[in-house]
Design a protein around this motif. Structure first.
Motif, PDB file in Angstrom:
ATOM      1  N   PRO A   1       0.372  -1.239   0.290  1.00 38.09           N
ATOM      2  CA  PRO A   1      -0.133   0.161   0.395  1.00 38.09           C
ATOM      3  C   PRO A   1       0.785   1.287  -0.006  1.00 38.09           C
ATOM      4  CG  PRO A   1       0.435  -0.953   2.250  1.00 38.09           C
ATOM      5  CD  PRO A   1       0.931  -2.007   1.421  1.00 38.09           C
ATOM      6  N   LEU A   2       0.001   2.362  -0.004  1.00 39.64           N
ATOM      7  CA  LEU A   2       1.206   3.636  -0.164  1.00 39.64           C
ATOM      8  C   LEU A   2       1.140   4.438   0.979  1.00 39.64           C
ATOM      9  CD1 LEU A   2      -1.086   5.811  -2.805  1.00 39.64           C
ATOM     10  CD2 LEU A   2       1.641   4.862  -3.335  1.00 39.64           C
TER      11      LEU A   2
ATOM     12  N   LEU B   1       3.447  10.729   1.657  1.00 35.15           N
ATOM     13  CA  LEU B   1       2.202  11.170   1.230  1.00 35.15           C
ATOM     14  C   LEU B   1       2.301  12.075   1.941  1.00 35.15           C
ATOM     15  CD1 LEU B   1      -0.571   8.768  -0.195  1.00 35.15           C
ATOM     16  CD2 LEU B   1       1.129  10.017  -1.589  1.00 35.15           C
ATOM     17  N   GLU B   2       2.127  12.356   3.524  1.00 33.04           N
ATOM     18  CA  GLU B   2       1.775  13.972   4.204  1.00 33.04           C
ATOM     19  C   GLU B   2       3.130  14.328   3.449  1.00 33.04           C
ATOM     20  OE1 GLU B   2       2.045  12.886   7.781  1.00 33.04           O
ATOM     21  OE2 GLU B   2      -0.391  12.199   7.588  1.00 33.04           O
ATOM     22  N   ILE B   3       4.058  14.446   3.101  1.00 33.78           N
ATOM     23  CA  ILE B   3       5.112  14.740   2.467  1.00 33.78           C
ATOM     24  C   ILE B   3       5.696  15.013   0.796  1.00 33.78           C
ATOM     25  CG2 ILE B   3       7.215  15.043   4.408  1.00 33.78           C
ATOM     26  CD1 ILE B   3       8.166  12.811   3.737  1.00 33.78           C
ATOM     27  N   GLY B   4       4.062  14.547   0.676  1.00 31.46           N
ATOM     28  CA  GLY B   4       4.289  14.774  -1.040  1.00 31.46           C
ATOM     29  C   GLY B   4       5.254  13.393  -1.828  1.00 31.46           C
ATOM     30  N   LEU B   5       5.004  12.779  -1.518  1.00 31.17           N
ATOM     31  CA  LEU B   5       6.423  11.613  -1.736  1.00 31.17           C
ATOM     32  C   LEU B   5       5.270  10.639  -2.323  1.00 31.17           C
ATOM     33  CD1 LEU B   5       9.948  10.805   0.506  1.00 31.17           C
ATOM     34  CD2 LEU B   5       9.164  12.126  -1.830  1.00 31.17           C
ATOM     35  N   TYR B   6       5.604   9.537  -3.600  1.00 27.59           N
ATOM     36  CA  TYR B   6       4.412   8.368  -3.909  1.00 27.59           C
ATOM     37  C   TYR B   6       5.124   7.560  -3.427  1.00 27.59           C
ATOM     38  CZ  TYR B   6       1.006   6.534  -6.805  1.00 27.59           C
ATOM     39  OH  TYR B   6       0.111   4.978  -6.765  1.00 27.59           O
ATOM     40  N   LYS B   7       5.367   7.113  -2.383  1.00 26.86           N
ATOM     41  CA  LYS B   7       6.000   5.589  -2.213  1.00 26.86           C
ATOM     42  C   LYS B   7       4.659   4.645  -0.714  1.00 26.86           C
ATOM     43  CE  LYS B   7      11.009   4.753   0.232  1.00 26.86           C
ATOM     44  NZ  LYS B   7      11.938   5.526   0.793  1.00 26.86           N
TER      45      LYS B   7
ATOM     46  N   TYR C   1       9.966   0.914  -8.831  1.00 31.19           N
ATOM     47  CA  TYR C   1      10.754   2.573  -9.124  1.00 31.19           C
ATOM     48  C   TYR C   1       9.684   2.421  -8.041  1.00 31.19           C
ATOM     49  CZ  TYR C   1      13.153   2.764 -12.906  1.00 31.19           C
ATOM     50  OH  TYR C   1      14.272   2.916 -13.828  1.00 31.19           O
ATOM     51  N   ASN C   2      10.550   2.942  -6.807  1.00 36.92           N
ATOM     52  CA  ASN C   2       9.143   3.050  -5.212  1.00 36.92           C
ATOM     53  C   ASN C   2       9.886   4.463  -5.389  1.00 36.92           C
ATOM     54  OD1 ASN C   2       7.432   3.009  -3.187  1.00 36.92           O
ATOM     55  ND2 ASN C   2       9.049   1.634  -2.100  1.00 36.92           N
ATOM     56  N   GLY C   3       8.157   5.799  -5.391  1.00 36.59           N
ATOM     57  CA  GLY C   3       8.868   6.939  -5.239  1.00 36.59           C
ATOM     58  C   GLY C   3      10.010   7.159  -6.144  1.00 36.59           C
ATOM     59  N   ASP C   4      10.471   8.369  -6.350  1.00 40.56           N
ATOM     60  CA  ASP C   4      11.891   8.895  -6.544  1.00 40.56           C
ATOM     61  C   ASP C   4      13.378   7.837  -7.290  1.00 40.56           C
ATOM     62  OD1 ASP C   4      12.924   9.597  -5.177  1.00 40.56           O
ATOM     63  OD2 ASP C   4      12.999  11.909  -5.365  1.00 40.56           O
ATOM     64  N   GLN C   5      13.023   6.636  -6.782  1.00 43.18           N
ATOM     65  CA  GLN C   5      14.486   5.942  -6.028  1.00 43.18           C
ATOM     66  C   GLN C   5      14.451   4.590  -7.697  1.00 43.18           C
ATOM     67  OE1 GLN C   5      17.741   7.514  -6.270  1.00 43.18           O
ATOM     68  NE2 GLN C   5      16.630   9.779  -6.129  1.00 43.18           N
ATOM     69  N   PRO C   6      14.321   3.835  -7.955  1.00 42.88           N
ATOM     70  CA  PRO C   6      15.073   2.682  -8.187  1.00 42.88           C
ATOM     71  C   PRO C   6      15.104   1.559  -6.901  1.00 42.88           C
ATOM     72  CG  PRO C   6      16.262   3.341  -9.326  1.00 42.88           C
ATOM     73  CD  PRO C   6      16.024   4.427  -8.468  1.00 42.88           C
ATOM     74  N   MET C   7      14.484   0.821  -6.699  1.00 45.18           N
ATOM     75  CA  MET C   7      15.640  -0.166  -5.597  1.00 45.18           C
ATOM     76  C   MET C   7      15.355  -0.959  -6.249  1.00 45.18           C
ATOM     77  SD  MET C   7      12.333  -1.735  -3.040  1.00 45.18           S
ATOM     78  CE  MET C   7      12.260  -2.670  -1.785  1.00 45.18           C
ATOM     79  N   LYS C   8      16.179  -1.650  -5.832  1.00 43.07           N
ATOM     80  CA  LYS C   8      17.023  -3.346  -6.663  1.00 43.07           C
ATOM     81  C   LYS C   8      16.409  -4.428  -5.306  1.00 43.07           C
ATOM     82  CE  LYS C   8      20.376  -5.486  -9.086  1.00 43.07           C
ATOM     83  NZ  LYS C   8      20.373  -5.267 -10.159  1.00 43.07           N
ATOM     84  N   VAL C   9      15.934  -5.436  -6.262  1.00 44.76           N
ATOM     85  CA  VAL C   9      14.723  -6.134  -6.050  1.00 44.76           C
ATOM     86  C   VAL C   9      15.426  -7.809  -5.223  1.00 44.76           C
ATOM     87  CG1 VAL C   9      12.566  -5.159  -6.175  1.00 44.76           C
ATOM     88  CG2 VAL C   9      14.105  -7.017  -8.034  1.00 44.76           C
ATOM     89  N   PRO C  10      15.794  -8.598  -4.503  1.00 44.90           N
ATOM     90  CA  PRO C  10      16.614  -9.392  -4.122  1.00 44.90           C
ATOM     91  C   PRO C  10      15.846 -10.817  -5.064  1.00 44.90           C
ATOM     92  CG  PRO C  10      15.507  -9.116  -2.182  1.00 44.90           C
ATOM     93  CD  PRO C  10      15.207  -7.920  -3.685  1.00 44.90           C
ATOM     94  N   LEU C  11      15.163 -10.747  -6.429  1.00 47.48           N
ATOM     95  CA  LEU C  11      14.173 -11.178  -6.262  1.00 47.48           C
ATOM     96  C   LEU C  11      15.304 -12.494  -7.301  1.00 47.48           C
ATOM     97  CD1 LEU C  11      10.988 -12.389  -7.720  1.00 47.48           C
ATOM     98  CD2 LEU C  11      11.448 -10.719  -9.709  1.00 47.48           C
ATOM     99  N   PHE C  12      15.069 -13.659  -7.163  1.00 48.42           N
ATOM    100  CA  PHE C  12      16.073 -14.429  -8.246  1.00 48.42           C
ATOM    101  C   PHE C  12      14.504 -15.135  -9.872  1.00 48.42           C
ATOM    102  CE2 PHE C  12      17.602 -16.632  -3.868  1.00 48.42           C
ATOM    103  CZ  PHE C  12      19.049 -15.341  -4.386  1.00 48.42           C
ATOM    104  N   SER C  13      13.617 -14.933  -8.836  1.00 53.29           N
ATOM    105  CA  SER C  13      12.536 -16.236 -10.146  1.00 53.29           C
ATOM    106  C   SER C  13      11.234 -15.857  -9.503  1.00 53.29           C
ATOM    107  CB  SER C  13      12.733 -17.794  -9.922  1.00 53.29           C
ATOM    108  OG  SER C  13      14.142 -18.103 -10.472  1.00 53.29           O
ATOM    109  N   VAL C  14      10.374 -15.539 -11.159  1.00 51.30           N
ATOM    110  CA  VAL C  14       9.272 -15.531 -10.786  1.00 51.30           C
ATOM    111  C   VAL C  14       8.827 -16.921 -11.677  1.00 51.30           C
ATOM    112  CG1 VAL C  14       6.916 -14.439 -11.927  1.00 51.30           C
ATOM    113  CG2 VAL C  14       9.017 -12.949 -10.369  1.00 51.30           C
TER     114      VAL C  14
END
Length: 393
Positions: A81-82, A87-93, A132-145
């Motif tokens: 969820p957001l 959001l209170e400080i203007g970040l969509y995260k 992409y969470n907010g304005d920064q790309p986040m490296k995920v630990p994902l091996f496989s879907v």
């Protein structure tokens, strides 16, 4: 490779737990080793989610995100969820705790029933391992879907890009053999503990996968496969061919080898087709190239078996008999494995299997009663039957 014994034990345990699922279990392990994605297509009740659950129990410290999608699914269900505080400080995260961006493996059931907005949001995460969470790309630990669906996506639904992200694709059906069905029905749900590895050991296996050697003959075979597929109107993307190399490396490692062999190419029958109606033609082309190696393997097994048996007959020595018995038993195991994976050569494999089995029985007879074993008579009999050793291919 002693360091792979835990992984082999996991594979054996899963094969014992899930009958007629050897290929799918192999595919899951390969997808983890190669850090690629896998799709299971088949009706409900074919143990798709159960296999994932048991596999993840065998990897200590690994995290699984599991979700069943519907046409009403929202990005919040997958990505969190957001964050109201942001959001209170203007970040969509988003708050990604316990959601897909923090998982090592994700299992998405009823994959193609979700709406395009949800599915398209998966593309970057699956391909670049970025969220992409907010304005920064986040490296995920994902091996496989690991995706699962009762059906293929329909044309015109805009899901081609997502479907292409799943490098390995398997069709799963209900158990066919009656004896296997009976074994499944009688199986105790409370089985022995599954062998385990740590998350760090899995990382080590993945690094070993990258080091598996691919010789020029494999590249040359892939060029020929690509041309033959093109002649049939089947054109996998360059990206799919490139990524298939890691699949071949993982296949070789799972076979406890540090070099890709030509017969490893058979795994690509689950990789190189684009639509369901291309599946059979792709399998025939891939297997034809893979089975060139099978012929050479059969020739090698035959030559070694003949040599071992001849030594026992000539030397009439118990020590030679013990060594020959052990090696012939290993050759029989190799033939059984070939029989399971190369059905178009089943007759030739079966013929050689019976010959090697007969030689093994003769050696065991010699070991039980060496004083009464008429070696000279066996030599004459063996020479008379040598011509029949040239099995038909």
């Amino acid at each position: 490779m002693k360091e792979l014994q835990k992984l082999i034990a996991i594979k054996a345990s899963l094969n014992m737990r899930f009958v007629e699922r050897e290929k799918e279990i192999e595919g899951m392990l390969i997808s983890l080793l190669a850090r690629q994605h896998m799709l299971l297509i088949g009706p409900a009740g074919t143990a798709k989610s159960a296999m994932i659950d048991e596999l993840m129990k065998s990897i200590g410290g690994a995290t699984l995100f599991q979700w069943q999608l519907t046409k009403f699914s929202t990005p919040e269900e997958l990505f969190g969820p957001l964050s109201l505080k942001d959001l209170e400080i203007g970040l969509y995260k988003r708050n990604t705790s316990k959601k897909m961006p923090e998982a090592n493996v994700a299992f998405l059931d009823e994959l193609f029933k979700a709406n395009s907005a949800v599915l398209n949001s998966l593309l970057t995460l699956m391909n670049e391992r970025l969220f992409y969470n907010g304005d920064q790309p986040m490296k995920v630990p994902l091996f496989s879907v690991i995706g699962a669906s009762n059906e293929y996506p329909e044309e015109g639904e805009g899901l081609d890009a997502l479907f292409d992200r799943f490098l390995l694709r398997y069709e799963v059906d209900y158990i066919k053999e009656q004896t296997n069905f009976l074994a499944m029905m009688k199986q105790d749900e409370q089985l022995k503990e599954v062998p385990t590895i740590t998350l760090e050991e899995l990382h080590d296996y993945q690094e070993l996968t990258e080091k598996v050697i691919i010789h020029n003959d494999i590249y040359e075979a892939l060029v020929k496969i690509r041309q033959e597929l093109s002649d049939e109107g089947i054109r996998p993307s360059d990206r799919r061919f490139k990524k298939s190399l890691r699949i071949l490396q993982a296949k070789a490692l799972l076979e406890q080898r540090g070099v890709v062999h030509t017969d490893d190419l058979v795994i690509l029958e689950n990789v190189l087709w684009k639509t369901h109606d291309q599946k059979e033609a792709t399998s025939l082309i891939v297997r034809r190239h893979a089975e060139d190696a099978v012929i050479r393997k059969l020739d090698s097994i035959q030559a070694e078996a003949v040599e071992l048996f001849t030594i026992v007959l000539q030397q009439h020595c118990v020590d030679a008999g013990v060594e020959a018995s052990q090696k012939l038993k290993a050759l029989l195991a190799d033939l059984m494995k070939l029989k399971e994976t190369h059905h178009t050569r089943e007759e030739a494999i079966e013929q050689l299997l019976s010959k090697v089995q007969l030689m093994h029985e003769e050696v065991l007879t010699f070991l039980l009663e060496p004083l009464y074993f008429d070696a000279s008579a066996k030599v004459r009999e063996f020479k008379q039957n040598m011509s029949s050793m040239n099995y038909k291919l």
